[in-house]
Design an enzyme around this catalytic site. Structure first.
Site, PDB file in Angstrom:
ATOM      1  N   GLU A  73       0.641  -1.224   0.178  1.00  0.00           N
ATOM      2  CA  GLU A  73       0.297   0.358   0.282  1.00  0.00           C
ATOM      3  C   GLU A  73       1.145   1.328  -0.112  1.00  0.00           C
ATOM      4  O   GLU A  73       0.281   2.248  -0.185  1.00  0.00           O
ATOM      5  CB  GLU A  73      -0.953   0.606   1.233  1.00  0.00           C
ATOM      6  CG  GLU A  73      -1.713  -1.256   1.334  1.00  0.00           C
ATOM      7  CD  GLU A  73      -2.693  -1.208   2.855  1.00  0.00           C
ATOM      8  OE1 GLU A  73      -2.545   0.106   3.209  1.00  0.00           O
ATOM      9  OE2 GLU A  73      -3.388  -2.024   2.666  1.00  0.00           O
ATOM     10  N   HIS A 122       7.069   2.192  -0.602  1.00  0.00           N
ATOM     11  CA  HIS A 122       8.544   1.429  -0.372  1.00  0.00           C
ATOM     12  C   HIS A 122       8.294   0.236  -1.658  1.00  0.00           C
ATOM     13  O   HIS A 122       9.597   0.322  -1.706  1.00  0.00           O
ATOM     14  CB  HIS A 122       8.184   0.076   1.262  1.00  0.00           C
ATOM     15  CG  HIS A 122       9.112  -0.434   1.189  1.00  0.00           C
ATOM     16  ND1 HIS A 122       9.037  -1.735   1.011  1.00  0.00           N
ATOM     17  CD2 HIS A 122       9.953  -0.387   1.948  1.00  0.00           C
ATOM     18  CE1 HIS A 122       9.984  -2.297   1.890  1.00  0.00           C
ATOM     19  NE2 HIS A 122      10.659  -1.566   2.194  1.00  0.00           N
TER      20      HIS A 122
END
Length: 163
Positions: free
Chosen positions: A94, A97
């Site tokens: 989400e 990263h």
């Protein structure tokens, strides 16, 4: 999308040289172990199938895909190898990263190859979800570990022929 149409690990259209004269390193990430374990088995079995000797395959495990960079660098610093195969899996989450890790891993693996003047093969899956990863780690789209091993054999052979 082409991957919906076929097994991408089909090498019937190409000649794969013998892996017998070469030494290989395999660096595999422990994170996403179900996927990376399948990638590892594909790579290892493919090297053996094409003539590599078991004693000429050095395998090491690192924590995650980011650590593949250091693992490959350390292997090439301490072992006489003809190619290193890096196997990992980064699955979209989400946050951003995913983007940072994928970019860093791709660039880092390339830099290790340049630093050592050796083939360092990018066998890292960067998928949207677990199902896509499994499809590419021995599932309906083949095994990217197998593909990475074939790439390592071919480029090691090419490098050797240019000596």
């Amino acid at each position: 999308m082409a991957s919906n149409l076929k097994n991408l690990s089909d090498f019937s259209h190409t000649t794969v040289p013998s892996a017998k004269p070469f030494r290989f390193g395999i660096v595999v990430a422990a994170w996403n172990a179900e996927v990376t374990g399948n990638l590892y088995r594909g790579a290892y079995d493919s090297l053996l199938k094409h003539g590599a000797e078991e004693e000429n395959i050095i395998s090491v495990e690192v924590a995650g895909s980011y650590e593949l960079i250091a693992g490959a660098d350390i292997l090439l610093s301490k072992q006489q190898l003809d190619a290193v195969i890096c196997l990992g899996c980064v699955i979209q989450g989400e946050t951003r990263h995913f983007d940072f890790i994928c970019n860093a891993v791709a660039n880092g693996i390339a830099q290790v190859g340049i630093k050592h003047t050796k083939p360092v093969i990018f066998g890292v899956l960067t998928t949207d979800n677990q199902e896509q990863a499994l499809d590419r780690a021995g599932g309906k789209h083949g095994n990217k570990g197998d593909e990475a091993a074939i790439t390592a054999i071919k480029i090691a052979d090419m490098s050797n022929s240019l000596k």
